[in-house]
Design an enzyme around this catalytic site. Structure first.
Site, PDB file in Angstrom:
ATOM      1  N   GLU A  36       0.930  -1.013  -0.011  1.00  9.80           N
ATOM      2  CA  GLU A  36       0.002   0.059  -0.008  1.00  9.80           C
ATOM      3  C   GLU A  36       0.744   1.329   0.159  1.00  9.80           C
ATOM      4  OE1 GLU A  36      -3.071  -0.074  -0.283  1.00  9.80           O
ATOM      5  OE2 GLU A  36      -3.567   2.086   0.248  1.00  9.80           O
ATOM      6  N   TYR A  37       1.808   1.235   0.768  1.00  4.67           N
ATOM      7  CA  TYR A  37       2.552   2.365   0.800  1.00  4.67           C
ATOM      8  C   TYR A  37       3.490   2.404  -0.640  1.00  4.67           C
ATOM      9  CZ  TYR A  37       6.766   5.115   2.656  1.00  4.67           C
ATOM     10  OH  TYR A  37       7.647   6.307   2.635  1.00  4.67           O
ATOM     11  N   SER A  83      20.062   0.984  -2.095  1.00  2.00           N
ATOM     12  CA  SER A  83      18.695  -0.052  -2.022  1.00  2.00           C
ATOM     13  C   SER A  83      18.638  -0.489  -3.385  1.00  2.00           C
ATOM     14  CB  SER A  83      17.655   0.939  -1.776  1.00  2.00           C
ATOM     15  OG  SER A  83      17.511   1.995  -2.483  1.00  2.00           O
ATOM     16  N   GLU A 115      19.392 -14.597  -5.973  1.00  2.00           N
ATOM     17  CA  GLU A 115      19.326 -14.716  -4.504  1.00  2.00           C
ATOM     18  C   GLU A 115      18.017 -14.478  -3.809  1.00  2.00           C
ATOM     19  OE1 GLU A 115      22.104 -11.878  -2.564  1.00  2.00           O
ATOM     20  OE2 GLU A 115      23.649 -12.249  -3.830  1.00  2.00           O
ATOM     21  N   LYS A 117      15.473 -12.792  -1.925  1.00  3.50           N
ATOM     22  CA  LYS A 117      15.462 -11.377  -1.232  1.00  3.50           C
ATOM     23  C   LYS A 117      14.794 -11.510   0.490  1.00  3.50           C
ATOM     24  CE  LYS A 117      14.254  -6.472  -1.747  1.00  3.50           C
ATOM     25  NZ  LYS A 117      13.738  -6.153  -0.519  1.00  3.50           N
ATOM     26  N   ASP A 119      13.323 -11.035   4.091  1.00  2.00           N
ATOM     27  CA  ASP A 119      12.620  -9.801   4.388  1.00  2.00           C
ATOM     28  C   ASP A 119      12.974  -9.663   5.937  1.00  2.00           C
ATOM     29  OD1 ASP A 119      10.722  -7.958   4.246  1.00  2.00           O
ATOM     30  OD2 ASP A 119       9.219  -9.260   4.324  1.00  2.00           O
ATOM     31  N   ARG A 138      21.581  -0.056   8.060  1.00  2.00           N
ATOM     32  CA  ARG A 138      21.495   0.886   6.912  1.00  2.00           C
ATOM     33  C   ARG A 138      21.087   2.286   7.101  1.00  2.00           C
ATOM     34  NH1 ARG A 138      17.853   1.719   2.914  1.00  2.00           N
ATOM     35  NH2 ARG A 138      18.679   2.393   0.941  1.00  2.00           N
ATOM     36  N   GLU A 177      21.352  -9.438   5.650  1.00  2.00           N
ATOM     37  CA  GLU A 177      20.203  -8.853   6.248  1.00  2.00           C
ATOM     38  C   GLU A 177      19.821  -9.969   7.347  1.00  2.00           C
ATOM     39  OE1 GLU A 177      18.348  -7.174   4.277  1.00  2.00           O
ATOM     40  OE2 GLU A 177      15.981  -7.441   4.413  1.00  2.00           O
ATOM     41  N   TYR A 229      24.888 -11.132   2.184  1.00  2.00           N
ATOM     42  CA  TYR A 229      24.785 -11.206   0.839  1.00  2.00           C
ATOM     43  C   TYR A 229      25.758 -10.082  -0.044  1.00  2.00           C
ATOM     44  CZ  TYR A 229      21.720  -7.075   2.034  1.00  2.00           C
ATOM     45  OH  TYR A 229      21.377  -6.125   2.615  1.00  2.00           O
ATOM     46  N   LYS A 293      21.606  -9.946  -9.437  1.00  2.00           N
ATOM     47  CA  LYS A 293      22.514  -9.260  -9.649  1.00  2.00           C
ATOM     48  C   LYS A 293      23.719  -9.658 -10.460  1.00  2.00           C
ATOM     49  CE  LYS A 293      22.587  -8.787  -4.565  1.00  2.00           C
ATOM     50  NZ  LYS A 293      23.206  -9.357  -3.286  1.00  2.00           N
ATOM     51  N   LYS A 317       9.892  -8.758  -6.864  1.00  2.00           N
ATOM     52  CA  LYS A 317       9.265  -8.895  -5.950  1.00  2.00           C
ATOM     53  C   LYS A 317       8.109 -10.070  -5.949  1.00  2.00           C
ATOM     54  CE  LYS A 317       9.325  -6.559  -2.614  1.00  2.00           C
ATOM     55  NZ  LYS A 317       9.066  -4.860  -2.121  1.00  2.00           N
ATOM     56  N   CYS A 411     -28.993 -18.148  17.825  1.00  2.00           N
ATOM     57  CA  CYS A 411     -28.193 -19.045  16.701  1.00  2.00           C
ATOM     58  C   CYS A 411     -28.576 -18.762  15.455  1.00  2.00           C
ATOM     59  CB  CYS A 411     -28.319 -20.522  16.803  1.00  2.00           C
ATOM     60  SG  CYS A 411     -27.439 -21.535  15.547  1.00  2.00           S
ATOM     61  N   CYS A 414     -30.390 -21.908  13.937  1.00  2.00           N
ATOM     62  CA  CYS A 414     -31.571 -22.581  14.431  1.00  2.00           C
ATOM     63  C   CYS A 414     -32.402 -21.718  15.400  1.00  2.00           C
ATOM     64  CB  CYS A 414     -31.261 -23.773  15.071  1.00  2.00           C
ATOM     65  SG  CYS A 414     -30.471 -23.698  16.585  1.00  2.00           S
ATOM     66  N   CYS A 429     -23.911 -22.258  20.256  1.00  2.00           N
ATOM     67  CA  CYS A 429     -25.593 -22.826  20.170  1.00  2.00           C
ATOM     68  C   CYS A 429     -25.819 -23.748  21.165  1.00  2.00           C
ATOM     69  CB  CYS A 429     -25.699 -22.986  18.749  1.00  2.00           C
ATOM     70  SG  CYS A 429     -27.286 -23.641  18.530  1.00  2.00           S
ATOM     71  N   CYS A 434     -29.738 -28.258  15.964  1.00  2.00           N
ATOM     72  CA  CYS A 434     -29.175 -27.409  14.976  1.00  2.00           C
ATOM     73  C   CYS A 434     -28.890 -27.982  13.844  1.00  2.00           C
ATOM     74  CB  CYS A 434     -28.080 -26.479  15.773  1.00  2.00           C
ATOM     75  SG  CYS A 434     -27.532 -25.322  14.791  1.00  2.00           S
TER      76      CYS A 434
END
Ligand code: IVH
Length: 675
Positions: A36-37, A83, A115, A117, A119, A138, A177, A229, A293, A317, A411, A414, A429, A434
């Site tokens: 989202e970012y 980066s 390689e 990546k 996280d 970093r 990492e 890495y 790379k 990604k 419920c 039922c 319930c 039921c």
């Protein structure tokens, strides 16, 4: 002229990006998924590219990373920590390869190193003459934070390089990492949940939060790991290819990811990506993509870099495993056991390549703990790649019209009352018929230790319920031969066998009957206890919660469960119809008729196969009384190993004394299988 609406949109994006940047870098507690970012950032870059006059000096697009926290000392990187540019589909990766070849004026295939990546978070560790002298994050790539004390606590990072294979370089800045393996992450969160501390939303945040601790003892307690890495400044060692670096670091004790591979040309690189994507689910740590790379360091130098990213590398990604979406509704599902599970119905969103529109919210406590409301924006993830779950609410996006979720009182399937038994996390319930639970209930009703209807297996129950022949337990006793014979894999003969079994089951015992009803929390043993106490069903059905709790072994939860069950008119009706159909039992024996009536037992010393409480319970069920002290009333003392003064006293009073073996053989005689 920039249209007003665009100016406003850019302004909003900048504000939002500043806020999320702060959450991510300063607080280590991001509120929205990276995807989202990234989208917001890309939109801002797009707008700024279209209308350069929108660019302000403080735009998030002008700055990568955030200033390091004040509490750590700031350190400069002698060689900037770059980066990576990102690619999200094959087209972008092929384009990268074309660009590389164009710039190098090469027609031949380029040799890449692929390689995983990882996280986690990037770190640079300096070794001088083989000794670890500094560890730095970093940061913004030029300056980072000095986290040496914390780095030293991580087991996977050698404090001294191994020097048995190669001459020790004067200086080696190793880059890698730091990450938290998934198993460790889960345990850490479990512990935090128990301690009432906020949980980390994913392993990367947990790793970052663990490393950026001012108290390195906390870091030491966290399950951190590392893969190296690359290198920064190196003095006393030289390399020609990136592959050589990856093969050399382990010789010094610095581990590199075993899944790295040489890929000759872009096709091999794309195959590598697909293989890693498959492997993703199996690995014990999170990987958010692969990195390609250019292998030759000479070619790397020729390609150089642009705006802090090397032109010789790209991250490809994986589809994001966390996304953001909105909760449209919270519905309730009734499971096989009557447990009601709240489920979030969400605006469909693609997570890791699959569309997610529902996620279990587990129970009421979980909804409260995460403060999830209908209308909220939330982060969803596919945990372990399969079951979607709501990680957290994005509170900054909460609108005025969100509404809290209220658990239904009846419920949804039922209409029976829903209860939350004391001490239980889930709502249940309490309906005996039921439909959501019916198949499982009937299987239980017919099981060996309940009504013992042999031959009423799963397939048959499914057909009986699906065809509407059985809507509650009582219907079993009204089944007709042709109805059964017409079912799959049945015939006249097997149908008749089943009817005979059903008929036979009518003669039962009260404990079996109670157990068969499937009253929540009432298993075989408690069914026996209440049956013995009340002697008959009517008395039990009429007992209030208070008198129920007065019975030994019956606590408030069970009392409440019994009461709610028998108060439900549907349940009472099914019981009435069962009895009308002929289900009956002989009244349980009165105490005076039981085999050990009149005896008073005292236990001393250890019994080989059971606890003293178990032994007491057994003899009490057989009609005896028990006492803790030997007195004139005592009729029998069971003396196990290390029996003490009670044994002496019994001898003095001339009371019958039993060895554990003799005791066991007596009770075995009366109880058969029980011991
Ligand atoms: S190489 C110039 N290799 O990704 C190359 N980075 O966006 C710079 N990362 O800050 C990094 N796994 O935290 C490289 N195998 C890998 C990596 C990796 C994870 C992270 C690292 C870096 C970020 C780059």
């Amino acid at each position: 002229m920039v249209p007003e609406s665009i100016r406003k949109e850019a302004e909003r994006l900048r504000e939002a990006l500043h806020y999320h940047n702060y959450r991510y870098y300063v607080l280590d507690d991001p509120e929205i998924p990276d995807a989202e970012y990234d989208r917001m950032m890309r939109r801002l870059l797009e707008l700024e590219a279209q209308y350069p006059e929108l660019v302000t000096p403080d735009s998030p697009s002008q700055r990568v990373g955030a200033p390091p926290m004040e509490a750590f000392e700031t350190v400069r990187h002698d060689l900037p920590m770059l980066s990576l540019a990102n690619g999200f589909d094959e087209g972008e990766i092929r384009e990268f390869d074309r660009r590389v070849r164009r710039m190098l004026k090469m027609d031949a295939v380029i040799e890449y190193v692929g390689e995983p990546k990882m996280d986690g978070l990037a770190i640079e560790i300096r070794y001088e003459n083989g000794l670890l002298t500094r560890g730095a994050t970093r940061g913004d790539g030029l300056t980072g934070e000095d986290v040496t004390a914390n780095i030293r606590t991580i087991g996977a990072i050698p404090l001294r390089l191994r020097g048995d294979e190669l001459p020790m370089p004067r200086r080696l800045d190793a880059r890698g990492e730091i990450f938290m393996p998934i198993e460790g992450f889960k345990k850490l969160n479990e512990q935090r949940r128990k301690e009432g501390q906020p949980e980390f939303s994913n392993p990367r945040n947990a790793a970052a939060g663990s490393l950026r601790q001012l108290d390195s003892r906390i870091t030491a307690s966290r399950p951190l790991d590392i893969y190296f890495y690359g290198v920064g400044v190196v003095d006393g060692l030289s390399f020609e290819t990136h592959w050589e670096i990856l093969k050399t670091l382990p010789k010094f004790g610095l581990k590199t990811n075993p899944h790295a591979r040489i890929c000759r040309g872009i096709e091999e690189a794309l195959t590598y990506y697909r293989e890693m994507l498959k492997l993703r689910e199996e690995l014990p740590y999170e990987m958010d993509g692969i990195v390609l790379k250019v292998n030759s360091l000479a070619l790397q130098r020729e390609l150089g870099e642009v705006s802090r990213s090397p032109r010789w590398a790209i991250a490809y990604k994986f589809p994001a495993s966390q996304e953001m979406t909105q909760i449209l509704d919270i519905i309730v599902q009734v499971g096989r056991t009557g447990v009601l599970t709240p489920v979030a119905v969400m605006r469909p969103v693609e997570v890791e390549g699959a569309v997610v529109s529902r996620a279990t919210l587990h129970n009421a406590d979980e909804i409260e703990r995460k403060d999830i409301r209908i209308g909220d924006w939330v982060i969803v993830q596919r945990a372990g790649g399969v079951i979607p779950e709501v990680v957290q609410v994005v509170t900054s996006k909460r609108g005025p019209d969100v509404r809290p979720f209220k658990f239904p009182e009846t419920c949804p399937v039922c209409g029976s009352p829903v209860v939350r038994l004391p001490g239980e996390a889930s709502h249940r319930c309490m309906g005996i018929s039921c439909p959501a639970q019916l198949k499982a209930k009937i299987r239980h009703f017919a099981s060996k230790r309940a009504m013992d209807i042999d031959g009423l297996g799963q397939k048959l129950v499914e057909q009986l319920v699906d065809k509407g022949l059985v809507k509650d337990f009582a219907d079993l006793y009204h089944l007709r031969l042709e109805e059964i014979a017409n079912l799959e894999r049945m015939g006249e003969k097997s149908a008749q066998n089943l009817l005979d079994e059903i008929e036979k089951s009518k003669q039962t015992t009260l404990p079996r009957f109670l157990y068969a009803l499937g009253i929540p929390l009432v298993g075989e043993h408690l069914a026996q206890v209440v049956a013995e106490h009340f002697g008959g069903l009517e008395a039990l059905m009429a007992a209030d919660e208070e008198s129920l709790t007065e019975i030994n072994e019956i606590g408030p939860q069970v009392a409440r469960s019994l009461r709610t069950f028998f108060d439900n008119p549907q349940n009472r009706e099914v019981i009435r119809r069962l009895r009308e159909a002929g289900v009956r039992w002989t009244p349980p024996k009165k105490t005076e008729d039981l085999p050990l009536a009149g005896e008073v037992f005292v236990f001393t010393g250890a019994l080989p196969d059971m606890t003293r409480d178990e032994a007491k319970a057994i003899v009490e069920r057989l009609g005896a009384q028990t006492a803790n002290q030997v007195s004139k009333k005592t009729t029998c003392v069971v003396a196990g190993e290390k029996a003490g003064s009670k044994l002496e006293k019994a001898k003095a009073l001339g009371i019958k004394i039993l060895t554990p073996e003799a005791f066991l053989s007596i009770i075995r005689k009366y109880t058969g299988e029980q011991t």
